[in-house]
Design a protein around this motif. Sequence first.
Motif, PDB file in Angstrom:
ATOM      1  N   ARG A 190      13.711  27.249  32.829  1.00  0.00           N
ATOM      2  CA  ARG A 190      12.743  26.211  32.764  1.00  0.00           C
ATOM      3  C   ARG A 190      11.626  26.105  33.023  1.00  0.00           C
ATOM      4  O   ARG A 190      10.705  25.282  32.139  1.00  0.00           O
ATOM      5  CB  ARG A 190      13.563  25.182  33.930  1.00  0.00           C
ATOM      6  N   MET A 191      11.015  26.921  33.470  1.00  0.00           N
ATOM      7  CA  MET A 191       9.664  27.178  33.608  1.00  0.00           C
ATOM      8  C   MET A 191       8.799  27.773  32.436  1.00  0.00           C
ATOM      9  O   MET A 191       7.769  27.462  32.260  1.00  0.00           O
ATOM     10  CB  MET A 191       9.157  28.037  34.811  1.00  0.00           C
ATOM     11  N   ARG A 192       9.847  28.596  31.650  1.00  0.00           N
ATOM     12  CA  ARG A 192       9.333  29.106  30.527  1.00  0.00           C
ATOM     13  C   ARG A 192       9.143  27.977  29.330  1.00  0.00           C
ATOM     14  O   ARG A 192       8.452  27.979  28.675  1.00  0.00           O
ATOM     15  CB  ARG A 192      10.282  30.023  30.110  1.00  0.00           C
ATOM     16  N   ARG A 193      10.173  26.999  29.369  1.00  0.00           N
ATOM     17  CA  ARG A 193      10.221  25.956  28.460  1.00  0.00           C
ATOM     18  C   ARG A 193       8.852  25.092  28.986  1.00  0.00           C
ATOM     19  O   ARG A 193       8.387  24.201  28.066  1.00  0.00           O
ATOM     20  CB  ARG A 193      11.580  25.168  28.586  1.00  0.00           C
ATOM     21  N   ALA A 194       8.402  24.884  30.048  1.00  0.00           N
ATOM     22  CA  ALA A 194       7.266  24.133  30.364  1.00  0.00           C
ATOM     23  C   ALA A 194       5.975  24.820  30.232  1.00  0.00           C
ATOM     24  O   ALA A 194       5.025  24.272  30.382  1.00  0.00           O
ATOM     25  CB  ALA A 194       7.777  23.912  31.725  1.00  0.00           C
ATOM     26  N   GLY A 195       6.266  26.082  29.962  1.00  0.00           N
ATOM     27  CA  GLY A 195       4.920  26.845  29.612  1.00  0.00           C
ATOM     28  C   GLY A 195       4.363  27.339  30.774  1.00  0.00           C
ATOM     29  O   GLY A 195       3.131  27.944  30.563  1.00  0.00           O
ATOM     30  N   LEU A 196       4.962  27.629  31.847  1.00  0.00           N
ATOM     31  CA  LEU A 196       4.331  28.120  33.042  1.00  0.00           C
ATOM     32  C   LEU A 196       4.415  29.794  33.136  1.00  0.00           C
ATOM     33  O   LEU A 196       3.402  30.337  33.511  1.00  0.00           O
ATOM     34  CB  LEU A 196       4.859  27.731  34.372  1.00  0.00           C
ATOM     35  N   ASP A 205       3.491  21.324  38.822  1.00  0.00           N
ATOM     36  CA  ASP A 205       3.622  21.603  37.759  1.00  0.00           C
ATOM     37  C   ASP A 205       4.988  22.406  37.793  1.00  0.00           C
ATOM     38  O   ASP A 205       5.745  22.409  37.015  1.00  0.00           O
ATOM     39  CB  ASP A 205       2.662  22.710  37.081  1.00  0.00           C
ATOM     40  N   ILE A 206       5.205  22.985  39.074  1.00  0.00           N
ATOM     41  CA  ILE A 206       6.424  24.023  39.168  1.00  0.00           C
ATOM     42  C   ILE A 206       7.521  23.091  39.374  1.00  0.00           C
ATOM     43  O   ILE A 206       8.443  23.251  38.785  1.00  0.00           O
ATOM     44  CB  ILE A 206       6.324  25.068  39.984  1.00  0.00           C
ATOM     45  N   ALA A 216       7.693  19.964  38.571  1.00  0.00           N
ATOM     46  CA  ALA A 216       8.341  19.066  37.520  1.00  0.00           C
ATOM     47  C   ALA A 216       8.984  19.923  36.479  1.00  0.00           C
ATOM     48  O   ALA A 216       9.975  19.563  36.048  1.00  0.00           O
ATOM     49  CB  ALA A 216       6.886  18.501  36.986  1.00  0.00           C
ATOM     50  N   ALA A 217       8.582  21.411  36.580  1.00  0.00           N
ATOM     51  CA  ALA A 217       9.613  22.323  35.381  1.00  0.00           C
ATOM     52  C   ALA A 217      10.667  22.399  35.824  1.00  0.00           C
ATOM     53  O   ALA A 217      11.624  22.366  34.894  1.00  0.00           O
ATOM     54  CB  ALA A 217       8.702  23.470  35.364  1.00  0.00           C
ATOM     55  N   ASN A 223      12.617  20.138  37.338  1.00  0.00           N
ATOM     56  CA  ASN A 223      13.216  18.888  37.483  1.00  0.00           C
ATOM     57  C   ASN A 223      13.576  18.579  38.743  1.00  0.00           C
ATOM     58  O   ASN A 223      14.758  17.895  39.035  1.00  0.00           O
ATOM     59  CB  ASN A 223      14.714  18.642  36.192  1.00  0.00           C
TER      60      ASN A 223
END
Length: 98
Positions: free
Chosen positions: A49-55, A79-80, A82-83, A85
């Motif tokens: 999920r964090m990869r999809r969010a670009g973190l 940010d984390i 939200a990534a 969800n």
Amino acid sequence: MRLTSKGRYAVMAMADLALHGGGERAVPLQEVARRQEISLSYLEQLFARMRRAGLVSGVRGPGGGYRLSRAASTVMIADIIAAVNEPIKATRCEEGSP
């Protein structure tokens, strides 16, 4: 602010990644799982999920793992959360509360 277990695990895993990789070195999730005492399969879900969010970005192959996609100083806890969800529940602190 009150965090769920998922949110807390995601924040601690990102802090671990920043501390041990610093954006330079890819850190295997097995190392993060061992240090943070979090299930590897659960961490894999969070990091997807964090990869999809670009973190974070993934590095394949020998010496692979995850590294921060941007400087740690620019990543906010929101940010984390939200990534992965998770809703953020803000609570008021009362005087004298621990």
